[in-house]
Design a protein around this motif. Sequence first.
Motif, PDB file in Angstrom:
ATOM      1  N   UNK A   1      11.110 -17.492  39.547  1.00  0.00           N
ATOM      2  CA  UNK A   1      10.059 -18.083  40.453  1.00  0.00           C
ATOM      3  C   UNK A   1       9.374 -18.840  39.404  1.00  0.00           C
ATOM      4  N   UNK A   2       8.742 -19.936  39.716  1.00  0.00           N
ATOM      5  CA  UNK A   2       7.807 -20.795  38.852  1.00  0.00           C
ATOM      6  C   UNK A   2       6.616 -20.161  38.536  1.00  0.00           C
ATOM      7  N   UNK A   3       6.549 -19.909  36.960  1.00  0.00           N
ATOM      8  CA  UNK A   3       5.606 -19.365  36.466  1.00  0.00           C
ATOM      9  C   UNK A   3       5.319 -17.759  36.303  1.00  0.00           C
ATOM     10  N   UNK A   4       6.579 -17.122  36.731  1.00  0.00           N
ATOM     11  CA  UNK A   4       6.648 -15.720  36.557  1.00  0.00           C
ATOM     12  C   UNK A   4       7.946 -15.396  35.876  1.00  0.00           C
ATOM     13  N   UNK A   5       7.832 -14.364  35.213  1.00  0.00           N
ATOM     14  CA  UNK A   5       9.184 -13.738  34.461  1.00  0.00           C
ATOM     15  C   UNK A   5      10.365 -13.625  35.464  1.00  0.00           C
ATOM     16  N   UNK A   6      11.777 -13.752  34.913  1.00  0.00           N
ATOM     17  CA  UNK A   6      12.707 -13.671  35.690  1.00  0.00           C
ATOM     18  C   UNK A   6      12.779 -12.196  36.055  1.00  0.00           C
ATOM     19  N   UNK A   7      13.085 -11.883  37.305  1.00  0.00           N
ATOM     20  CA  UNK A   7      13.252 -10.676  38.064  1.00  0.00           C
ATOM     21  C   UNK A   7      14.718 -10.428  38.176  1.00  0.00           C
ATOM     22  N   UNK A   8      15.248  -9.226  37.849  1.00  0.00           N
ATOM     23  CA  UNK A   8      16.637  -8.641  37.892  1.00  0.00           C
ATOM     24  C   UNK A   8      16.868  -7.610  39.218  1.00  0.00           C
TER      25      UNK A   8
ATOM     26  N   UNK B   1      18.369  -9.464  49.466  1.00  0.00           N
ATOM     27  CA  UNK B   1      17.962  -8.477  50.663  1.00  0.00           C
ATOM     28  C   UNK B   1      18.951  -7.085  49.846  1.00  0.00           C
ATOM     29  N   UNK B   2      18.193  -6.131  50.312  1.00  0.00           N
ATOM     30  CA  UNK B   2      18.522  -4.919  50.000  1.00  0.00           C
ATOM     31  C   UNK B   2      18.792  -4.538  48.264  1.00  0.00           C
ATOM     32  N   UNK B   3      18.432  -5.228  47.504  1.00  0.00           N
ATOM     33  CA  UNK B   3      18.512  -5.003  46.029  1.00  0.00           C
ATOM     34  C   UNK B   3      17.357  -4.359  45.637  1.00  0.00           C
ATOM     35  N   UNK B   4      17.263  -3.993  44.564  1.00  0.00           N
ATOM     36  CA  UNK B   4      16.060  -3.189  43.786  1.00  0.00           C
ATOM     37  C   UNK B   4      15.790  -3.994  42.453  1.00  0.00           C
ATOM     38  N   UNK B   5      14.468  -4.287  42.353  1.00  0.00           N
ATOM     39  CA  UNK B   5      14.171  -4.807  40.957  1.00  0.00           C
ATOM     40  C   UNK B   5      12.991  -4.097  40.487  1.00  0.00           C
ATOM     41  N   UNK B   6      12.886  -3.969  39.001  1.00  0.00           N
ATOM     42  CA  UNK B   6      12.010  -3.227  38.230  1.00  0.00           C
ATOM     43  C   UNK B   6      11.000  -4.526  37.259  1.00  0.00           C
ATOM     44  N   UNK B   7       9.876  -3.910  37.403  1.00  0.00           N
ATOM     45  CA  UNK B   7       8.780  -4.783  36.813  1.00  0.00           C
ATOM     46  C   UNK B   7       9.288  -4.791  35.189  1.00  0.00           C
ATOM     47  N   UNK B   8       9.444  -6.023  34.740  1.00  0.00           N
ATOM     48  CA  UNK B   8       9.808  -6.400  33.316  1.00  0.00           C
ATOM     49  C   UNK B   8       8.624  -5.807  32.305  1.00  0.00           C
ATOM     50  N   UNK B   9       7.388  -6.000  33.074  1.00  0.00           N
ATOM     51  CA  UNK B   9       6.234  -5.530  32.215  1.00  0.00           C
ATOM     52  C   UNK B   9       6.063  -3.908  32.056  1.00  0.00           C
TER      53      UNK B   9
ATOM     54  N   UNK C   1      17.937  -6.220  24.306  1.00  0.00           N
ATOM     55  CA  UNK C   1      16.429  -5.603  24.641  1.00  0.00           C
ATOM     56  C   UNK C   1      15.758  -7.051  25.284  1.00  0.00           C
ATOM     57  N   UNK C   2      15.294  -6.991  26.367  1.00  0.00           N
ATOM     58  CA  UNK C   2      14.556  -8.145  26.614  1.00  0.00           C
ATOM     59  C   UNK C   2      12.816  -7.988  26.488  1.00  0.00           C
ATOM     60  N   UNK C   3      12.370  -8.996  25.863  1.00  0.00           N
ATOM     61  CA  UNK C   3      10.750  -8.948  25.486  1.00  0.00           C
ATOM     62  C   UNK C   3       9.884  -8.614  26.647  1.00  0.00           C
ATOM     63  N   UNK C   4       8.850  -7.876  26.662  1.00  0.00           N
ATOM     64  CA  UNK C   4       8.298  -7.630  27.709  1.00  0.00           C
ATOM     65  C   UNK C   4       7.283  -9.030  27.810  1.00  0.00           C
ATOM     66  N   UNK C   5       6.969  -9.512  29.059  1.00  0.00           N
ATOM     67  CA  UNK C   5       6.342 -10.821  29.068  1.00  0.00           C
ATOM     68  C   UNK C   5       4.768 -10.651  28.676  1.00  0.00           C
ATOM     69  N   UNK C   6       4.294 -11.636  28.446  1.00  0.00           N
ATOM     70  CA  UNK C   6       2.672 -11.660  28.353  1.00  0.00           C
ATOM     71  C   UNK C   6       2.427 -11.298  27.009  1.00  0.00           C
ATOM     72  N   UNK C   7       3.186 -11.266  25.818  1.00  0.00           N
ATOM     73  CA  UNK C   7       2.810 -11.170  24.702  1.00  0.00           C
ATOM     74  C   UNK C   7       2.040 -12.238  24.171  1.00  0.00           C
ATOM     75  N   UNK C   8       0.717 -12.226  23.622  1.00  0.00           N
ATOM     76  CA  UNK C   8       0.019 -13.189  23.025  1.00  0.00           C
ATOM     77  C   UNK C   8      -0.076 -12.894  21.554  1.00  0.00           C
ATOM     78  N   UNK C   9      -0.371 -14.369  20.671  1.00  0.00           N
ATOM     79  CA  UNK C   9      -0.594 -14.252  19.504  1.00  0.00           C
ATOM     80  C   UNK C   9      -1.786 -15.357  19.398  1.00  0.00           C
ATOM     81  N   UNK C  10      -2.808 -14.971  18.573  1.00  0.00           N
ATOM     82  CA  UNK C  10      -4.006 -15.913  18.364  1.00  0.00           C
ATOM     83  C   UNK C  10      -3.279 -17.185  17.463  1.00  0.00           C
TER      84      UNK C  10
END
Length: 260
Positions: free
Chosen positions: A168-175, A233-241, A251-260
């Motif tokens: 989905x555009x702009x969001x992490x891939x959901x499994x 339909x009928x499947x289950x997903x978990x928040x990557x975050x 291991x899949x990196x958690x989305x949203x990590x920032x570095x200055x």
Amino acid sequence: MILETESVLHPGFLVPVGHVEPVPRRIRGVIGGRTVFDTRRALYVWEWQAYPQFSIPVRDLVDGVLDDEGVAEEHGAGTAHRHTLSVGGDSRPGAAWVWGKDAPAPLQGTVRFEWPAIDYWFEEDEPVFVHPRSPYSRVDAVRSSSSVRVELEGVVLAEAPACVKLFETGLPTRYYLDRAHVDWTQLRRTDTVTRCPYKGTTSGYWSFDGPTAVHEDIAWAYDFPTIHANRIAGLTAFYNEHVDLFVDGEPLPKPGTLRS
């Protein structure tokens, strides 16, 4: 701020704030069974990058009166003036924003309604939830042979030999995983319900009471998604975050990590 490439594994939003485009669809809003507006001249306006809002020509109001509250705010595309919307005997303060003279020319004479202030929104004859669907966003559900393991606090919550990946555009891939591969003894169903303009209304959410903490609403399902996302339909997903995801053993990196 620069997003770490190893943490951000999806494209970002490209449409700039303030962008305006015509809506090639009939847009209607209903309050208490009354049609508030009915237009084929709506505009998309991006007040922020993630998704647009509808702006409706004032002349296409069918059964509604706008009263200026004397409050003006910057809304991305320009200054907007807050109005109360009255429909029959129903008065909804702060429901509408009429664009000021500094807004782009196409927005002149149009009004942007707060989404919750309208009981029902329709694109053509289909209901729309939460916000308009962006013409620049895609939602693709793709079958994949990637294995997925879900852990939290060292507890395995799911382990599947394959999945459906939702891009989905702009969001992490959901499994999305077959429910047969989820350990339901570890999860607690909740009453949470959310809606998505692209996927529909969720049919369930689940939490995990871990060894050291409670993790609320970390998994969800759509039993009856929109036709655009019917493969989930009928499947289950978990928040990557909020969980530890392993895809094909990595291991899949958690989305949203920032570095200055």
